[in-house]
Scaffold this motif. Structure first.
Motif, mmCIF file in Angstrom:
data_model
loop_
_atom_site.group_PDB
_atom_site.id
_atom_site.type_symbol
_atom_site.label_atom_id
_atom_site.label_comp_id
_atom_site.label_asym_id
_atom_site.label_seq_id
_atom_site.Cartn_x
_atom_site.Cartn_y
_atom_site.Cartn_z
ATOM 1 N N ASP A 250 -35.698 -41.749 35.928
ATOM 2 C CA ASP A 250 -34.410 -41.232 36.388
ATOM 3 C C ASP A 250 -33.873 -40.179 35.420
ATOM 4 O O ASP A 250 -32.926 -39.466 35.721
ATOM 5 N N ASN A 251 -34.479 -40.105 34.232
ATOM 6 C CA ASN A 251 -34.048 -39.117 33.234
ATOM 7 C C ASN A 251 -34.630 -37.733 33.497
ATOM 8 O O ASN A 251 -34.383 -36.804 32.736
ATOM 9 N N TYR A 252 -35.448 -37.628 34.547
ATOM 10 C CA TYR A 252 -36.122 -36.347 34.798
ATOM 11 C C TYR A 252 -35.134 -35.171 34.800
ATOM 12 O O TYR A 252 -35.355 -34.175 34.106
ATOM 13 N N PRO A 253 -34.024 -35.252 35.572
ATOM 14 C CA PRO A 253 -33.097 -34.106 35.587
ATOM 15 C C PRO A 253 -32.571 -33.783 34.185
ATOM 16 O O PRO A 253 -32.443 -32.615 33.819
ATOM 17 N N PHE A 254 -32.313 -34.825 33.408
ATOM 18 C CA PHE A 254 -31.780 -34.623 32.053
ATOM 19 C C PHE A 254 -32.777 -33.839 31.189
ATOM 20 O O PHE A 254 -32.431 -32.846 30.541
ATOM 21 N N ILE A 255 -34.045 -34.276 31.218
ATOM 22 C CA ILE A 255 -35.076 -33.616 30.399
ATOM 23 C C ILE A 255 -35.322 -32.197 30.911
ATOM 24 O O ILE A 255 -35.411 -31.236 30.138
ATOM 25 N N HIS A 256 -35.421 -32.062 32.238
ATOM 26 C CA HIS A 256 -35.674 -30.752 32.845
ATOM 27 C C HIS A 256 -34.566 -29.775 32.473
ATOM 28 O O HIS A 256 -34.808 -28.628 32.099
ATOM 29 N N ASN A 257 -33.335 -30.261 32.545
ATOM 30 C CA ASN A 257 -32.200 -29.391 32.206
ATOM 31 C C ASN A 257 -32.135 -29.088 30.710
ATOM 32 O O ASN A 257 -31.683 -28.008 30.312
#
Ligand code: FAD
Length: 399
Positions: A250-257
């Motif tokens: 679920d952290n994907y958006p955080f890391i991507h951003n």
């Protein structure tokens, strides 16, 4: 008190970068830009020797941790250097920026992966011949802006990572836009592991050039011709388990951003350097070209254009430096601010390179002059690493 005065070390770095940009990058970029066959261009001495010299001076490892062999420079110092390099041309610096993504990811976000750091980051930092070139691939034929479409579970990377004995098998293709795609020997690959979770079902994998990995032809394009871009194909390429750098989460958006926060700054620095190149040449020309009995700089329509470009350079740089300073002082920086800086800088670069062409009149569109190249190069900056529209949407969400 805010201090805009570079330190002694920063001044030395700027000087070195300025010299390299003028003497090495500029002539190489101009020659590569005119080469008709992109595949041949990226094998030419103009490209290869320039990159090797850049590695020798350490421009490829500026932001990498010192403990892994990098220079460990802070974001403001690297900002100053990238701008200077980009005055020479944006393609070679973009090659270096894109090539540093995989080692930087390992060095910063995967610090526990000691064996991988020894195997890939240390040799990259020790490299003085540009033998170690990497690329990162998220975009695919059907995944462009959708790379940021995190919550529609029907949208997913078609490139997949299948769990097999002792590791993963990577299968799929990354888009023809992958920077360094057809010349890299190490790839940071975004591949789906849990398709039902959409983009957030993707993990990040490190895939060396090996059996099952094929590099496509170099893309033939409008501008930034000194930056190689090309497709990468994976056919059941086997990698060890440890090469999964980030599992789906679920952290994907955080890391991507977080990656975008840093990437935006790099694109912005290129835009400021590019504007400076166009501005400096147009200014010089306007002092020498005489029409209606005086240098054209003294005609208001020309002077106004020059002063607006000067304002844009100063404003874009100030915004980028603030975003770089924030990155240095706040965990993961500030995406909203870095998006604002990048969108502003690249839009200004597009606008003002067109205006600087106008100042040169007919000579502005002649291939005998550099100006038309700057205008073509600027267009790509509004698209790379996510388009300005997508970065604006991300910024709006954070207001
Ligand atoms: C110089 C350069 C270097 C690159 N390097 C890499 C790399 O190293 N690795 C990699 O993986 N990719 C790379 N890319 C690919 C880049 O990330 C994509 O080109 C970019 O994300 C846009 O995707 P697309 O080209 O498929 O356009 P699309 O996503 O198809 O967009 C087309 C148009 O629609 C607009 N649009 C789409 N969705 C929306 C929306 N929701 N709201 C408003 N407008 C929208 C876009 O802004 C654009 O104007 C690079 C691209 C360039 C130009």
């Amino acid at each position: 008190m805010i201090d805009f005065k570079p330190t002694e070390e920063q001044t030395e770095l700027q000087k070195m970068a300025r010299k390299f940009a003028k003497e090495v990058i500029r002539p190489a970029e101009m020659a590569i830009d005119k080469m008709p066959d992109p595949d041949a261009a990226y094998q030419s001495p103009e490209f290869r020797d320039t990159l090797a010299q850049a590695y020798e001076l350490g421009f490829h490892k500026m932001g990498i941790n010192e403990q892994h062999g990098g220079l460990g420079l802070d974001p403001l110092s690297t900002a100053m250097v990238w701008e200077e390099l980009a005055v020479g041309g944006v393609g070679i610096p973009a090659t270096l920026l894109a090539g540093s993504v995989a080692p930087a990811f390992l060095s910063v976000l995967a610090q526990g992966k000691k064996d991988l750091i020894e195997k890939y980051v240390v040799p990259y930092c020790e490299d003085t011949k540009a033998d170690n070139i990497s690329a990162w691939g998220s975009s695919e034929g059907n995944i462009g802006s959708d790379g940021s479409n995190y919550y529609d579970t029907k949208v997913r990377h078609e490139t997949s990572a299948k769990k097999v004995d002792g590791g993963y098998e990577i299968t799929g293709a990354k888009s023809s836009f992958v920077s360094n795609g057809s010349i890299a020997n190490l790839f940071l690959v975004f591949a789906n592991v849990e398709p039902e979770k959409g983009i957030c079902g993707s993990g990040v994998f490190l895939v060396p050039l090996q059996d099952g990995v094929q590099r496509g032809k170099s893309m033939d394009k409008l501008g930034m011709r000194a930056l190689n871009q090309g497709e990468v194909f994976f056919d059941a390429a086997h990698i060890p388990e440890d090469n999964m750098l980030m599992p789906p989460s679920d952290n994907y958006p955080f890391i991507h951003n977080a990656i975008k926060t840093v990437g935006n700054l790099g694109v912005g620095y290129l835009a400021v350097g590019l504007m400076r190149a166009a501005f400096e040449e147009a200014l010089q020309y306007s002092k020498e070209r005489v029409q209606f009995g005086k240098p054209i700089k003294e005609h208001q329509a020309v002077g106004f254009r020059l002063f607006e470009c000067y304002q844009a350079i100063e404003a874009a740089r100030a915004l980028l430096w603030k975003a770089a300073w924030t990155l240095a002082n706040k965990f993961m920086g500030d995406l909203k601010l870095s998006a604002a800086a990048r969108v502003f800088a690249t839009n200004q670069a597009m606008k003002h390179t067109v205006e600087m062409v106008q100042i040169l009149g007919g000579y502005g569109v002649s291939k005998e002059y550099n100006m038309e190249k700057y205008m073509r190069d600027a267009k790509l900056l509004q698209i790379m690493d996510a388009t300005n529209e997508i970065m604006t949407l991300k910024g709006i969400k954070l207001l």
